[in-house]
Design an enzyme around this catalytic site. Structure first.
Site, short mmCIF file in Angstrom:
data_model
loop_
_atom_site.label_atom_id
_atom_site.label_comp_id
_atom_site.label_asym_id
_atom_site.label_seq_id
_atom_site.Cartn_x
_atom_site.Cartn_y
_atom_site.Cartn_z
N CYS A 157 0.41 3.41 3.08
CA CYS A 157 1.06 2.79 4.25
C CYS A 157 2.57 3.07 4.24
O CYS A 157 3.17 3.37 5.27
CB CYS A 157 0.81 1.29 4.26
SG CYS A 157 -0.94 0.84 4.34
N CYS A 178 0.84 -1.20 0.00
CA CYS A 178 0.00 0.00 0.00
C CYS A 178 0.87 1.25 0.00
O CYS A 178 1.71 1.45 0.89
CB CYS A 178 -0.91 -0.01 1.22
SG CYS A 178 -1.82 1.53 1.46
#
Length: 816
Positions: A93, A90
């Site tokens: 992230c 991600c």
């Protein structure tokens, strides 16, 4: 999908506006975060395999959750836990991970009350765990209160801020609103009243009460309370500016401000450079008597002197000592590198880079620099794939005895000494050494900004004894060392990572109570290095920090106190070299003697010199000689052991051209007879005669043995003299009698005369022809020659008669 994404973007914009209205200047930070997230998202789409990496390690002070430990961390825990559920692929992230890591370092002292954890939901092993906590998007942050039940899925923090301060304030709000029972270690965060302050020391056994006066919307007081959570002998409370009685009593005019309250109703204001959280926390942690929970209090210098094996060396904490740097080099090269008997591959490359950087930038004494230069030259000339440490040690010990070249072998810790032998020392020395090298590279305007950092990284990875420390350092280097693009940024990178390590190790068992792990330099050492942001958070002034580091580690300011004199070091090195040579020669001599003894046991016959032939039957003669010596007794051995004589002519040394050294000349050999061992200069006539005339002289040998036992004195010793010349025809051998004492000489001369006369009579009739026929021959050899001569004569005579007879027969047949 379009409407959904648009609504989500609208909500995000609203959050951004609310955040900007609350904290000035955060809008630009949020834009940078969005940009970074977009970049990471593109990278994750383009290079999915490269993006699939763990975002956090144990070095980040974040608990890494797995199916095995998730229950023990989140269920029925005495501390509240904040968990990030993320996916390693991600982009958001990845962009958020540096913030989360910084948050972990920022609230490290809050750990007894709250912990940070993370779990990678992209890992196949963790997917069931993430599903059980209803995770549907990344990143997701949840707050798990203390003593959570097994069925609890945590409290989701929706719209969490993307900056450290916002996350820190969110955690404080969660702790204040925590349901009972809360974390036992968490102190009260609500404001106190004057009545509570007046009765505080009646119910609390502490040395200080620190009161943070602030406004109601300020978080400084609560942050400082949690910062001092792990320290004893002090308590921190927040007082609002609306508490007029206390404000009036103490005369408080600034908010925020900090006052120390003592037993006995005494108080004083805490003086700091800036009225902010970091400055309050650092000043309070350094108060006398304030120690970390579970740690022993600092040891006074006089007690250190009595307890440690080495005397305590007073030093200045604002200076660097050359003794620490040389001690670090000694331990590094003679202890850590020495653990590798063979150095090859990556380790050899690391060692070459390490020594090259030292030879280039180490600001050492002349003799040390000469040694580093010599070691670097030797290493660079090694073209093989491996080297032995033994060969490298020869260079370190200057076995070639180059002038004015040495590295001290003793460890003398000064600025890096600890209150106990297991504190500080070498790890402190390694940090100091590489700080000096980076600053020296900056001073000399080195063109390669990563040269020193690369050498340090490789050395620690290959040789540093603490493998966990090496792993943590490698994690830090892998994360951000590529950002270094100038020599000055290399200096700051190493300094910031050193502070990160100090943050991680603060409160650990390895922390010296006399030298706590702090963010260095402290405000007292460099007030200009510290500043705050517009929102009140601490910030380092990198320009001032760089100037301070240049001044602190500059080679001209390195002190030479406690250094051993160079001449003494060189003298010790020479003495060690001589001792080593003597030991080596003694070892070679011992090995040679052992080899000769082994060869003698395996091959009793001595080898002939070049140009001589080995005579057959010599081994039998040696055994016969040994048997005869045992039969005669130990008298001759005692005689030889107790007296000395002049060496015979063949015992003088001669030059061995092949070997290039002097050796003793060999004694002459005689056919069928072997002389005594070379180390004996005196020939025992009794043993010699008995060897060649055993059959006829055995009775007389027994008589001489009895005679020696009766007289209780050593038997006479004879050289190969005139008597022997008369008996065996050996010319030029003289009796040995020069070293005998006068009293014994007379007796032995008489015995020699008697013996000579006896054998003279025995051999008198055969002296003339024996002297001609037996030069260099024994009686046995002569007898064999006579027998062979006789047999050959008989054989020839038989052949002559045989052929003569045959000839007569043939003549008879020819006649008509």
């Amino acid at each position: 999908m379009v409407n959904g994404s648009g609504s989500s973007q609208g909500k995000m914009a609203q959050r951004c506006r609310r955040t900007t209205s609350r904290f000035t200047g955060e809008k630009q930070m949020h834009r940078r975060t969005i940009t970074a997230s977009a970049v990471w998202l593109c990278l994750s789409l383009l290079f999915p395999l490269a993006a699939e990496a763990v975002l956090y390690t144990a070095s980040d002070q974040i608990i890494l959750l797995t199916p095995e430990n998730v229950d023990s961390v989140l269920v029925n825990s005495s501390a509240a836990v904040v968990v990030e559920f993320y996916a390693s692929w991600c982009g958001h992230c990845i962009a958020f991970s540096p913030v989360y890591k910084k948050l972990a370092r920022n609230i490290k002292e809050w750990k007894p009350a709250v912990d940070l954890a993370a779990i990678d939901c992209a890992a196949e092993a963790n997917r069931k765990v993430c599903m059980s906590y209803s995770i549907r998007g990344y990143p997701t942050i949840k707050f798990f209160p203390a003593y959570s039940k097994p069925e609890s899925t945590g409290e989701s923090i929706t719209g969490f801020p993307r900056d450290v301060q916002g996350l820190r304030h969110t955690i404080i709000d969660k702790l204040e609103n925590h349901k009972e029972p809360g974390p036992p270690a968490c102190p009260p965060l609500e404001p106190v009243s004057q009545a509570e302050v007046d009765s505080f020391f009646e119910t609390n056994n502490v040395q200080y009460l620190a009161m943070i006066f602030e406004e109601a919307n300020s978080f400084i007081g609560r942050e400082v309370i949690l910062d001092l959570l792990q320290f004893e002998n002090i308590a921190v409370r927040r007082v609002l500016n609306t508490e007029e009685s206390l404000v009036t009593k103490l005369g408080v005019t600034e908010f925020p401000s900090c006052y120390l309250y003592y037993p006995g109703n005494n108080f004083t204001r805490l003086i700091v450079n800036i009225e902010a959280r970091t400055f309050y926390s650092f000043a309070l942690q350094g108060l006398p008597g304030v120690v970390r929970s579970g740690k022993t209090p600092p040891v006074p210098p006089d007690v250190i002197t009595n307890n440690t094996k080495e005397p305590w060396r007073p030093f200045s904490s604002s200076r660097v000592y050359m003794a620490d740097l040389e001690s670090t080099l000694h331990y590094s090269l003679r202890v850590e590198v020495a653990a590798h008997t063979v150095i090859k591959g990556e380790k050899l490359i690391s060692l070459k880079k390490y020594i090259a950087v030292l030879a280039k930038h180490f600001p050492g004494r002349t003799m040390v620099m000469n040694l580093l230069t010599s070691a670097n030259s030797w290493l660079q000339n090694q073209t093989g794939e491996e080297i032995s440490y033994e060969a490298f040690q020869e260079i370190l010990d200057n076995s070639g005895q180059s002038p004015d070249t040495a590295l001290p072998e003793a460890e003398t810790w000064v600025g890096c000494q600890g209150s106990q032998p297991h504190f500080r020392r070498y790890p402190c020395g390694v940090w100091t050494l590489f700080h000096v090298l980076t600053v020296q590279a900056l001073t000399t305007r080195d063109t390669d900004p990563k040269e020193v950092l690369s050498a340090m990284r490789n050395y620690i990875h290959s040789f540093f004894g603490c493998r966990y420390c090496a792993e943590h350092f490698e994690n830090m280097a892998r994360e951000s060392v590529e950002e270094v693009n100038t020599v000055s940024s290399a200096v700051l990178w190493l300094w910031s990572r050193h502070n990160r390590v100090n943050n991680r190790l603060a409160g650990a068992l390895s922390e010296d109570p006399n030298f706590p792990k702090i963010q260095w330099p402290s405000p007292e050492m460099c007030s200009a290095c510290h500043t705050v942001t517009q929102n009140g958070d601490h910030k380092w002034n990198d320009n001032q920090v760089l100037l301070y580091l240049q001044s602190y580690f500059f080679f001209d300011k390195i002190l030479s106190d406690y250094l051993e004199n160079e001449q003494q070091i060189l003298a010790k090195q020479r003495e060690k070299h001589v001792s080593k040579q003597l030991a080596l020669e003694a070892q070679k001599h011992f090995q040679r003697k052992a080899r000769e003894a082994s060869d003698f046991m395996m091959h009793p016959l001595p080898t002939q010199s070049a140009g001589q032939e080995e005579e057959e039957g010599e081994e039998a003669q040696d055994e016969a000689l040994a048997d005869e010596e045992e039969e005669i007794g130990d008298g001759a051995a005692d005689e030889i052991g107790g007296k000395t004589s002049e060496p015979t002519p063949w015992a003088k040394p001669e030059m061995d051209v092949g070997q290039g050294h002097w050796r003793a000349q060999r004694k002459p050999r005689f056919v069928g007879m072997r002389m005594r061992a070379e180390q004996e200069d005196i020939v025992d006539l009794d043993s010699f005669v008995s060897q060649h005339y055993r059959a006829k002289a055995s009775n007389r040998v027994k008589q001489r043995t009895l005679q020696r036992k009766e007289e209780q004195e050593p038997r006479p010793m004879f050289g190969l003299g005139m008597e022997l010349d008369a008996g065996l025809g050996m010319v030029g051998l003289q009796p040995v009698e020069a070293d005998f004492e006068l009293g014994e000489q007379t007796k032995r001369l008489r015995k020699r005369e008697l013996t000579g006369q006896y054998y003279g009579e025995e051999l008198g009739n055969r002296r003339r022809w024996m002297s001609v026929l037996s030069i260099g021959f024994s009686k046995v050899d002569i007898s064999l020659c006579v027998i062979l001569y006789f047999l050959s004569s008989m054989c020839l005579l038989a052949m002559y008669l045989f052929f003569k007879n045959r000839l007569k027969i043939r003549r008879a047949k020819v006649l008509p």
